[in-house]
Design an enzyme around this catalytic site. Structure first.
Site, PDB file in Angstrom:
ATOM      1  N   SER A  40       8.187   8.847  12.100  1.00 60.02           N
ATOM      2  CA  SER A  40       6.540   8.762  11.200  1.00 60.02           C
ATOM      3  C   SER A  40       7.374   9.199   9.716  1.00 60.02           C
ATOM      4  O   SER A  40       8.079  10.384   9.185  1.00 60.02           O
ATOM      5  CB  SER A  40       5.988  10.157  11.132  1.00 60.02           C
ATOM      6  OG  SER A  40       4.610  10.070  10.540  1.00 60.02           O
ATOM      7  N   ARG A  91      -7.468  -3.248  10.249  1.00 61.45           N
ATOM      8  CA  ARG A  91      -6.285  -3.979  10.778  1.00 61.45           C
ATOM      9  C   ARG A  91      -6.974  -4.793  11.838  1.00 61.45           C
ATOM     10  O   ARG A  91      -6.212  -6.275  11.825  1.00 61.45           O
ATOM     11  CB  ARG A  91      -5.304  -3.822  11.379  1.00 61.45           C
ATOM     12  CG  ARG A  91      -4.491  -2.977   9.658  1.00 61.45           C
ATOM     13  CD  ARG A  91      -2.879  -2.863   9.796  1.00 61.45           C
ATOM     14  NE  ARG A  91      -2.281  -1.828   8.923  1.00 61.45           N
ATOM     15  CZ  ARG A  91      -2.372  -1.908   7.727  1.00 61.45           C
ATOM     16  NH1 ARG A  91      -1.676  -3.740   7.507  1.00 61.45           N
ATOM     17  NH2 ARG A  91      -1.447  -0.687   6.994  1.00 61.45           N
ATOM     18  N   LYS A 101       1.212  -1.006  -0.558  1.00 61.88           N
ATOM     19  CA  LYS A 101       0.061  -0.074  -0.392  1.00 61.88           C
ATOM     20  C   LYS A 101       1.321   1.309   0.066  1.00 61.88           C
ATOM     21  O   LYS A 101       0.785   1.972  -0.606  1.00 61.88           O
ATOM     22  CB  LYS A 101      -0.996  -0.049   0.877  1.00 61.88           C
ATOM     23  CG  LYS A 101      -1.825   1.108   1.521  1.00 61.88           C
ATOM     24  CD  LYS A 101      -2.911   0.919   2.452  1.00 61.88           C
ATOM     25  CE  LYS A 101      -2.858   1.000   3.466  1.00 61.88           C
ATOM     26  NZ  LYS A 101      -2.959   2.174   4.085  1.00 61.88           N
ATOM     27  N   SER A 102       1.219   1.687   0.750  1.00 59.30           N
ATOM     28  CA  SER A 102       2.805   2.636   0.854  1.00 59.30           C
ATOM     29  C   SER A 102       3.313   2.867  -0.501  1.00 59.30           C
ATOM     30  O   SER A 102       3.388   4.288  -0.643  1.00 59.30           O
ATOM     31  CB  SER A 102       3.799   2.111   1.968  1.00 59.30           C
ATOM     32  OG  SER A 102       3.136   2.017   3.095  1.00 59.30           O
ATOM     33  N   ASP A 116       2.810  -1.230  11.644  1.00 59.84           N
ATOM     34  CA  ASP A 116       1.016  -1.405  11.658  1.00 59.84           C
ATOM     35  C   ASP A 116       0.767  -3.065  11.794  1.00 59.84           C
ATOM     36  O   ASP A 116      -0.661  -3.914  11.863  1.00 59.84           O
ATOM     37  CB  ASP A 116       1.061  -0.828  10.533  1.00 59.84           C
ATOM     38  CG  ASP A 116       0.737   0.682   9.955  1.00 59.84           C
ATOM     39  OD1 ASP A 116       0.313   1.023  10.772  1.00 59.84           O
ATOM     40  OD2 ASP A 116       0.708   0.839   8.552  1.00 59.84           O
ATOM     41  N   LYS A 120      -3.904   6.417  14.946  1.00 62.13           N
ATOM     42  CA  LYS A 120      -4.211   5.757  13.896  1.00 62.13           C
ATOM     43  C   LYS A 120      -5.574   5.624  13.408  1.00 62.13           C
ATOM     44  O   LYS A 120      -6.343   6.868  13.774  1.00 62.13           O
ATOM     45  CB  LYS A 120      -3.205   4.167  14.178  1.00 62.13           C
ATOM     46  CG  LYS A 120      -2.071   3.558  14.352  1.00 62.13           C
ATOM     47  CD  LYS A 120      -1.489   4.446  12.642  1.00 62.13           C
ATOM     48  CE  LYS A 120       0.095   4.148  12.658  1.00 62.13           C
ATOM     49  NZ  LYS A 120       0.070   4.192  11.509  1.00 62.13           N
TER      50      LYS A 120
END
Length: 428
Positions: free
Chosen positions: A165, A386, A20-21, A313, A340
């Site tokens: 981050s 998640r 995804k990133s 995550d 989150k």
């Protein structure tokens, strides 16, 4: 969705969807470059579609053919001022990275996300951007979206990250690309480095040494071909499933093994899991490989410090893993979980307790005692993908059925999750 108790074992081979990133970055960076960028293995999830929709609204052509994507752009200098609000949905990556890009553009725009995004902290991004000279207006002094951004010429800064981050780091670096002078980002703990790797792939000169990233302004991106590996954060759910369901063996192919993302592999290894890793040829500056895992006896451990950013995550599924390990597992230094999609510390503890887990929250993590048999029950996902997947994997070891109140939220990162769930459970 009702998931009945599972009586068999996990078998088979899975190729999880694209990272995804990296998928987000392929769209945003391709839109900044002048020319045609092509992408293989793109993640067709709700989150990643938000990045596509946003760059289309500034005049960039994006064509999608299954998991292949083509981006045709005249470069960021030619981006058109959007006539519509840029809606980023549930995507923190889209919101924060695009803020950095738009701040150094020449256009005015407004970004807004869904209810979850409107609660997530944006000041950690808007403050350093304002130090660079950005013109940003948002709720509570730009602490929250919506954000109105008037692009303008920026100046590079030397910035020390208060938290680990990758989204904040990336926003600053992307703004620094078009800024005057040098931009320096100093990390106290290493966060995922997909931006640095992909910028290099797009022809940008960027230096990193001892967690100090340096970028000279005035650089442009050149179009590229991107090959996206499978998302290790998605693979983590199947790795845990195979580790805790007795007599299981599972192979995951084409998984991203970036050293800033492989904390789940280290945790499984240290807990005593039986793992075999075969690294393949890297693609687009990212390591790729095949991971095979078998069920085994596990032992609890402490997870803290520099390991946390490498698996932030994956902590929901690691918490489930810990319920089946012998002894105590302590997770510390994970305050970031509170901001989150939901407060994941509270959510994970609350939902696993419903299933009979011995788990308690702390100010920066949780403590889990195991092994503990899990019963069934109703899992509240809080709209968090998640948490939803954690509940689904829990059904593989629970004595009774598990009901997910919102299984649709899983599509945010893993739209084919239940297809793969069926694949690995019917193979037995």
């Amino acid at each position: 969705m009702n998931l009945p108790p599972f009586q068999g074992f996990i078998r088979g081979t899975v190729q999880v969807p694209g990272d995804k990133s990296i998928s987000h970055r392929s769209i945003l960076f391709g839109a900044m470059a002048k020319g045609k960028t092509t992408v293989e293995g793109f993640l067709l999830s709700e989150d990643c579609h938000r990045s596509i929709e946003c760059v289309r609204k500034v005049g960039v052509q994006v064509d999608v053919d299954q998991t292949n994507v083509t981006i045709q752009s005249d470069g960021i200098e030619s981006w058109q001022e959007p006539t519509e609000i840029l809606y980023t949905g549930n995507s923190g990556t889209t919101t924060r990275l695009l803020a950095g890009i738009l701040a150094s553009s020449r256009i005015a725009s407004v970004m807004i996300g869904d209810e979850s995004i409107q609660k997530r902290p944006m000041k950690r991004v808007t403050d350093p951007l304002k130090q660079m000279g950005a013109e940003i207006i948002g709720r509570e002094n730009s602490k929250f979206t919506p954000l109105a951004i008037q692009g303008k010429e920026l100046s590079g800064i030397d910035y020390t990250m208060p938290v680990a981050s990758a989204q904040v780091k990336s926003a600053i670096l992307l703004a620094g690309l078009r800024a005057k002078g040098t931009t320096v980002v100093r990390e106290q703990e290493t966060s995922r480095d997909h931006t640095e790797r992909m910028l290099t792939h797009f022809g940008v000169k960027i230096e990193e040494q001892d967690r100090v990233i340096t970028l000279e302004g005035g650089q442009t991106l050149h179009p590229a071909h991107i090959v996206i590996p499978g998302d290790i954060s998605s693979a983590a759910f199947w790795l845990v499933a195979a580790a805790i369901v007795p007599n299981s063996s599972l192979t995951l192919e084409n998984v991203g093994l970036n050293s800033t993302r492989d904390g789940i592999i280290e945790v499984l290894t240290d807990m005593g899991a039986t793992l075999d890793i075969s690294k393949g040829q890297s693609a687009s500056h990212e390591e790729i490989g095949t991971v095979t895992i078998q069920s085994s006896q596990l032992t609890g451990l402490e997870i803290s410090g520099s390991l946390i950013p490498r698996l932030i995550d994956e902590i929901p599924i690691i918490a489930l893993l810990a319920t089946q390990a012998q002894g105590k597992t302590v997770i510390r230094d994970a305050e970031e979980l509170k901001v989150k999609e939901t407060n994941r510390i509270d959510a994970v503890v609350t939902e696993l307790k419903k299933l009979g887990a011995k788990i308690e929250s702390t100010k920066d993590g949780m403590i889990i005692e195991g092994p503990t048999p899990l019963t069934g029950g109703k899992i509240t996902t809080y709209g968090d993908h998640r948490i939803g997947m954690m509940g689904a994997i829990a059904s593989l070891i629970s004595t009774d059925a598990i009901l997910l109140d919102d299984a649709d939220c899983i599509a945010v990162s893993y739209p084919t999750f239940f297809e793969d769930y069926k694949l690995v459970t019917t193979g037995s």
